[in-house]
Design a protein around this motif. Structure first.
Motif, short mmCIF file in Angstrom:
data_model
loop_
_atom_site.label_atom_id
_atom_site.label_comp_id
_atom_site.label_asym_id
_atom_site.label_seq_id
_atom_site.Cartn_x
_atom_site.Cartn_y
_atom_site.Cartn_z
N LEU A 1 0.80 -1.21 0.00
CA LEU A 1 0.00 0.00 0.00
C LEU A 1 0.85 1.27 0.00
CD1 LEU A 1 -2.79 -0.91 2.59
CD2 LEU A 1 -3.02 -0.78 0.14
N ILE A 2 2.08 1.20 0.52
CA ILE A 2 2.86 2.44 0.64
C ILE A 2 4.17 2.37 -0.15
CG2 ILE A 2 3.96 4.04 2.23
CD1 ILE A 2 2.11 2.97 4.42
N LEU A 3 5.02 1.41 0.15
CA LEU A 3 6.39 1.42 -0.36
C LEU A 3 6.46 1.49 -1.89
CD1 LEU A 3 9.43 1.33 0.23
CD2 LEU A 3 9.26 -1.15 0.22
N PHE A 4 5.87 0.54 -2.56
CA PHE A 4 5.97 0.51 -4.02
C PHE A 4 4.83 1.23 -4.72
CE2 PHE A 4 8.62 -3.25 -2.95
CZ PHE A 4 9.81 -2.75 -3.45
N ARG A 5 3.69 1.43 -4.08
CA ARG A 5 2.57 2.13 -4.73
C ARG A 5 2.65 3.63 -4.57
NH1 ARG A 5 -2.81 -1.51 -3.61
NH2 ARG A 5 -2.02 -3.40 -4.57
N GLU A 6 3.00 4.10 -3.38
CA GLU A 6 2.99 5.54 -3.11
C GLU A 6 4.38 6.17 -3.10
OE1 GLU A 6 0.20 7.32 -2.79
OE2 GLU A 6 -1.11 5.59 -2.93
N ILE B 1 7.66 4.87 -4.03
CA ILE B 1 8.53 4.69 -5.19
C ILE B 1 7.75 4.79 -6.50
CG2 ILE B 1 10.08 3.06 -6.36
CD1 ILE B 1 10.89 2.04 -3.61
N GLY B 2 6.51 4.33 -6.51
CA GLY B 2 5.68 4.43 -7.71
C GLY B 2 5.69 3.20 -8.58
N GLY B 3 6.44 2.19 -8.22
CA GLY B 3 6.51 0.94 -8.96
C GLY B 3 7.71 0.15 -8.48
N VAL B 4 7.77 -1.10 -8.84
CA VAL B 4 8.90 -1.92 -8.44
C VAL B 4 10.02 -1.72 -9.44
CG1 VAL B 4 9.72 -4.26 -7.96
CG2 VAL B 4 7.38 -3.62 -7.36
#
Length: 115
Positions: free
Chosen positions: A1-6, A8-11
């Motif tokens: 919900l936060i690290l890669f979605r909000e 960084i914006g993607g993996v």
């Protein structure tokens, strides 16, 4: 919900592990009520591509409660808690830490109508 979605914006430049557990209290052909709980750990593949020149991105815990009536609607409540790690430290020109990130939280709701 936060690290890669909000955040960084993607993996990208990362490996992550995301074990989860879920349970459905009600599971019929017309509806499902349940929850999922997951933990996510992110690790940068190239530490020099992060602001803090470190590999550890963070540890996140996510909880989702849901009601889903198939072909009618969905209702979901999601909570996320992220503990960012050294990869997000802010460094000065000499490499000394001048700022460290603090924990981040999110509370989200989704209401969807299916047709």
């Amino acid at each position: 919900l936060i690290l890669f979605r909000e955040l960084i914006g993607g993996v990208t430049n990362a490996t992550y592990f995301k074990p989860y557990i879920g349970y459905r209290f009600i599971d019929t052909t017309s509806e499902a009520w349940g929850f999922t709980f997951s933990t996510l750990y992110g690790h940068a593949l190239e530490a020099d591509a992060t602001p803090g020149d470190e590999s550890s991105l963070g540890l996140e815990f996510d909880l989702e409660l849901y009601i889903h009536e198939y072909d009618r609607f969905q209702l979901r409540f999601m909570y996320g808690l992220l503990f960012p790690m050294a990869a997000f430290n802010r460094l000065d020109e000499s490499g000394l830490i001048i700022a460290e990130p603090s924990a981040a939280q999110t509370l989200q709701a989704l209401i969807g109508i299916e047709f």
